[in-house]
Design an enzyme around this catalytic site. Structure first.
Site, mmCIF file in Angstrom:
data_model
loop_
_atom_site.group_PDB
_atom_site.id
_atom_site.type_symbol
_atom_site.label_atom_id
_atom_site.label_comp_id
_atom_site.label_asym_id
_atom_site.label_seq_id
_atom_site.Cartn_x
_atom_site.Cartn_y
_atom_site.Cartn_z
ATOM 1 C CB SER A 33 -25.964 -18.503 -31.615
ATOM 2 O OG SER A 33 -25.352 -19.459 -30.799
ATOM 3 C CG HIS A 71 -24.432 -24.310 -32.683
ATOM 4 N ND1 HIS A 71 -23.569 -23.290 -33.033
ATOM 5 C CD2 HIS A 71 -25.022 -23.912 -31.550
ATOM 6 C CE1 HIS A 71 -23.637 -22.324 -32.118
ATOM 7 N NE2 HIS A 71 -24.511 -22.675 -31.203
ATOM 8 C CG HIS A 93 -20.518 -24.344 -27.853
ATOM 9 N ND1 HIS A 93 -21.187 -24.822 -28.971
ATOM 10 C CD2 HIS A 93 -20.539 -22.997 -27.968
ATOM 11 C CE1 HIS A 93 -21.618 -23.804 -29.698
ATOM 12 N NE2 HIS A 93 -21.223 -22.690 -29.121
ATOM 13 C CE1 TYR A 95 -22.356 -23.913 -25.029
ATOM 14 C CE2 TYR A 95 -23.498 -25.979 -25.446
ATOM 15 C CZ TYR A 95 -23.177 -24.689 -25.827
ATOM 16 O OH TYR A 95 -23.695 -24.171 -26.984
ATOM 17 C CD GLU A 96 -21.506 -28.904 -28.617
ATOM 18 O OE1 GLU A 96 -21.897 -29.852 -29.330
ATOM 19 O OE2 GLU A 96 -20.883 -27.922 -29.058
ATOM 20 C CB ALA A 123 -24.963 -15.293 -29.707
ATOM 21 C CG MET A 226 -21.474 -20.108 -22.673
ATOM 22 S SD MET A 226 -22.880 -21.241 -22.528
ATOM 23 C CE MET A 226 -23.968 -20.271 -21.439
ATOM 24 C CB SER A 227 -17.839 -19.834 -28.222
ATOM 25 O OG SER A 227 -18.185 -18.522 -28.670
ATOM 26 C CG ASN A 250 -28.971 -12.285 -23.054
ATOM 27 O OD1 ASN A 250 -28.068 -11.826 -22.382
ATOM 28 N ND2 ASN A 250 -29.015 -13.564 -23.408
ATOM 29 C CG HIS A 264 -30.264 -21.799 -27.082
ATOM 30 N ND1 HIS A 264 -29.055 -21.219 -27.404
ATOM 31 C CD2 HIS A 264 -30.535 -22.688 -28.054
ATOM 32 C CE1 HIS A 264 -28.620 -21.751 -28.547
ATOM 33 N NE2 HIS A 264 -29.492 -22.640 -28.957
#
Ligand code: GU7
Length: 296
Positions: A33, A71, A93, A95-96, A123, A226-227, A250, A264
């Site tokens: 990201s 993305h 990812h 989560y996809e 990120a 998450m990656s 963050n 996001h």
């Protein structure tokens, strides 16, 4: 279901690219990201490549397609300071809904195209309290949280043509590249915002709870995303040399009094604001690699 991408299938993906690309990349880059083209980030690392060739993922045999806003899904070939690169603009990812081996399959395609070094960017949320939003964390090690439950990109039958059944992971992040990352930070005068730390990957798509972040901090995690972990495991399995870094987008919320919420949009905004710094950082690292790789 475990990995159904045979060596031959991935060779088809690689051959599709080798037949169409004149040059032969030595370095593969995964743009996380803020590092890739999207409506919020007009420029991007991939865009700065010289005489580019772009292949949308849906064109490449067996490639999944990216579904996350921001993305963009394409493989970009080109030159960074004369170094032949292939760059994933947008990644896949868990989560996809893709299994980890599918998220990581582009790394195997990079290997089959002839890549020897992988630079993975992402990120992440900063758990280490000394990290500020906008800082860079070079990954010195990771905690394969999803692997603890056996969710691993290498599960299922092993193909020795990629690598061994039981690959070591204690030296996953190359010490010389970490040294180069530190030297580049020093020469850019940004060593105050560049750290070395431990990264972990959760499945997502939700951000973490306070209790989860407190636990991760207790086990020594400095940044959470998450990656990357499954891509690095796959890269090390087929003996790619790995350098990875996180852009801290963050500060993780580890107390119940703080009612801010991770989102996001802020991830994308911070990515956009740090775009040129990250590009400069990667460019200088690639230039150092050029000398090591004795690229013509
Ligand atoms: N606390 C926290 N902050 C983060 N900033 C970026 N990411 C990586 C995940 N990025 C997702 C959502 O932005 C898109 O891939 C995270 C994360 O997983 N947790």
């Amino acid at each position: 279901r475990h990995n159904t991408y045979t060596f031959e299938a991935l060779q088809e993906s690689a051959q599709y690219l080798l037949d169409r690309v004149k040059m032969r990349p030595k370095i593969g880059i995964i743009c996380g990201s803020g590092m890739e083209q999207n409506e919020l980030c007009p420029g991007s690392l991939a865009d700065s490549l010289g005489n580019k060739q772009c292949f949308p993922y849906e064109e490449i045999p067996h490639f999944p397609v990216s579904t996350v806003t921001g993305h963009q899904g394409q493989m970009v070939f080109g030159y960074l300071q004369g170094v032949p690169i292939m760059c994933m603009q947008g990644r896949f990812h868990y989560y996809e809904g893709y299994p980890l081996w599918k998220c990581a399959m582009p790394v195997r395609v990079m290997k089959l195209v002839g890549v020897t070094h992988l630079i993975a960017t992402n990120a992440a949320g900063g758990l280490n309290p000394t990290y500020k939003v906008g800082d860079i964390m070079m990954v010195k090690d990771h905690v394969n949280m999803m692997g603890f439950a056996g969710n691993n990109p290498l599960q299922g039958p092993n193909d020795d043509r990629f690598g061994p059944r039981f690959p070591p992971m204690n030296k996953a992040y190359n010490a010389s590249l970490l040294e180069i990352g530190q030297q580049v930070a020093d020469e850019m005068g940004i060593s105050d915002i560049v750290h070395k730390g431990v990264y972990t990957c959760l499945g997502g798509p939700n951000f973490e709870t306070v209790a989860e972040l407190k636990m991760l901090r207790m086990i020594g995690v400095d940044a959470v995303g998450m990656s990357t972990v499954h891509e690095v495991i796959t890269a090390r399995h087929c003996d790619l040399t790995v350098f990875a870094f996180s852009l801290i987008t963050n500060q993780c919320i580890t107390d119940y009094e703080n009612h801010e919420e991770a989102n996001h949009e802020e991830v994308m905004d911070v990515g956009k604001s740090r775009q040129s710094l990250l590009q400069e950082y990667v460019l200088r690292i690639v230039m150092r690699l050029r000398d090591i790789l004795d690229v013509e």
